[in-house]
Design an enzyme around this catalytic site. Structure first.
Site, PDB file in Angstrom:
ATOM      1  N   SER A   1     -14.811   5.635 -37.981  1.00 57.80           N
ATOM      2  CA  SER A   1     -13.585   6.217 -37.957  1.00 57.80           C
ATOM      3  C   SER A   1     -12.265   5.310 -38.732  1.00 57.80           C
ATOM      4  O   SER A   1     -12.677   4.229 -38.235  1.00 57.80           O
ATOM      5  CB  SER A   1     -13.753   6.567 -36.509  1.00 57.80           C
ATOM      6  OG  SER A   1     -11.925   6.616 -35.943  1.00 57.80           O
TER       7      SER A   1
ATOM      8  N   HIS B   1     -14.391   2.410 -34.797  1.00 53.39           N
ATOM      9  CA  HIS B   1     -12.512   2.304 -35.292  1.00 53.39           C
ATOM     10  C   HIS B   1     -12.306   1.359 -35.803  1.00 53.39           C
ATOM     11  O   HIS B   1     -12.196   0.026 -35.221  1.00 53.39           O
ATOM     12  CB  HIS B   1     -11.788   2.867 -33.993  1.00 53.39           C
ATOM     13  CG  HIS B   1     -10.446   3.233 -35.387  1.00 53.39           C
ATOM     14  ND1 HIS B   1     -10.343   4.130 -36.010  1.00 53.39           N
ATOM     15  CD2 HIS B   1      -9.153   2.481 -34.903  1.00 53.39           C
ATOM     16  CE1 HIS B   1      -9.271   4.607 -36.532  1.00 53.39           C
ATOM     17  NE2 HIS B   1      -8.215   3.390 -36.123  1.00 53.39           N
ATOM     18  N   SER B   2     -11.791   1.547 -37.234  1.00 57.04           N
ATOM     19  CA  SER B   2     -11.430  -0.198 -38.205  1.00 57.04           C
ATOM     20  C   SER B   2     -12.638  -0.884 -38.299  1.00 57.04           C
ATOM     21  O   SER B   2     -14.031  -0.621 -38.670  1.00 57.04           O
ATOM     22  CB  SER B   2      -9.844  -0.473 -37.889  1.00 57.04           C
ATOM     23  OG  SER B   2      -9.615  -0.987 -38.516  1.00 57.04           O
ATOM     24  N   MET B   3     -12.397  -1.987 -37.890  1.00 59.63           N
ATOM     25  CA  MET B   3     -13.516  -2.759 -37.811  1.00 59.63           C
ATOM     26  C   MET B   3     -14.504  -2.447 -37.277  1.00 59.63           C
ATOM     27  O   MET B   3     -16.014  -2.831 -37.167  1.00 59.63           O
ATOM     28  CB  MET B   3     -13.057  -3.562 -37.159  1.00 59.63           C
ATOM     29  CG  MET B   3     -13.890  -5.580 -36.806  1.00 59.63           C
ATOM     30  SD  MET B   3     -13.291  -7.287 -35.987  1.00 59.63           S
ATOM     31  CE  MET B   3     -13.817  -6.508 -34.507  1.00 59.63           C
TER      32      MET B   3
ATOM     33  N   ALA C   1     -16.092   0.413 -36.879  1.00 63.02           N
ATOM     34  CA  ALA C   1     -16.461   1.168 -37.961  1.00 63.02           C
ATOM     35  C   ALA C   1     -17.877   0.657 -38.542  1.00 63.02           C
ATOM     36  O   ALA C   1     -19.307   0.942 -38.592  1.00 63.02           O
ATOM     37  CB  ALA C   1     -16.191   1.895 -38.855  1.00 63.02           C
TER      38      ALA C   1
END
Length: 255
Positions: A122, A95-97, A99
């Site tokens: 994500s 998720h975020s970083m 990803a």
């Protein structure tokens, strides 16, 4: 695959250990996040899936360690840990970083012939898209960003002592992801499922669609109602996507 190292357990958190798993899910937290963010995922997918959540240095029980502020260095360290894990069909969820980190880990492992079966990217725009972001240069800017995104760390904003403790890892993570630059034309061979919120200030729909430039495999875009942390706000729906993926894997129909 090489032999496990005693230090690997610092990185790998198995909240619901699986005795005879059919597959593995490697979970990579967001900036400022920790392995415990993925506790609900581990609970939902056990015991069929070996859910391995990565704990970055500088937080929770690793808070006395130096945080890593370079995403390439962080990727190299995690890659060494993952290549020593028992062989299983492996999926990445970041998720975020996380990803972007998942993308870089997939590249490294594919070069070794140990690539993942799928990457779930994500809450993050495609690696080739660029925004001029410099929150890491100011603690005030980091705090403003946390407030804006309403992430799990926002619960700490009213606790000065806890924020002082969390700031070094937040600063390092923000620097790592904001200074990351994707190599031109970088791709992975595994399919990518892009998960995005329809009201995420960090990722537009076009930026999410741009992940198609980074895989030679198939691409699947799933849009959820919510902001940057839709993955928590819509956890039941996200878990359904993951559960279907592993059902398809067992049936041999994923791809």
């Amino acid at each position: 695959m090489s032999q496990p190292s005693p230090g690997d357990e610092l990185w790998c958190r198995r909240f619901h250990p699986a005795k005879n798993p059919a597959a593995r899910l490697v979970c990579l937290p967001h900036a400022g996040g920790s392995a415990s963010f993925y506790l609900p995922v581990a609970a939902a997918l056990s015991p069929d899936v070996d859910v391995l959540a990565i704990q970055y240095p500088g937080r929770q029980d690793r808070r006395t360690e130096q945080s890593i502020d370079d995403l390439a260095v962080l990727g190299d360290r995690i890659y060494e840990v993952l290549r020593r894990q028992p062989e299983l069909p492996t999926t990445f969820l970041g998720h975020s970083m996380g990803a972007v980190l998942g993308f870089e880990l997939a590249r490294r492992l594919e070069a070794d012939g140990q690539g993942p079966v799928r990457l779930f990217a994500s809450g993050r725009r495609a690696p080739s898209t660029y925004r001029d972001e410099n929150a890491h240069r100011s603690d005030d800017a980091i705090l403003a960003e946390v407030r804006r995104l309403s992430g799990t760390a926002s619960a700490l904003l009213g606790d000065e002592e806890m924020m002082r403790a969390a700031m070094p890892s937040l600063r390092a993570d923000y620097k790592a992801v904001e200074t990351y630059r994707c190599e031109p034309g970088a791709t992975v061979d595994c399919p990518i499922t892009v998960l995005t919120g329809d009201n995420d200030p960090k990722t537009t729909l076009d930026e999410a669609k741009a992940w198609t430039q980074h895989t030679t495999g198939s691409i699947d875009l799933r849009v959820f109602t919510g902001g940057h942390f839709f993955i928590s706000e819509r956890s039941k729906e996200v878990l359904q996507v993951l559960e279907q993926h592993f059902r398809d894997e067992r049936a041999g129909t994923s791809g």
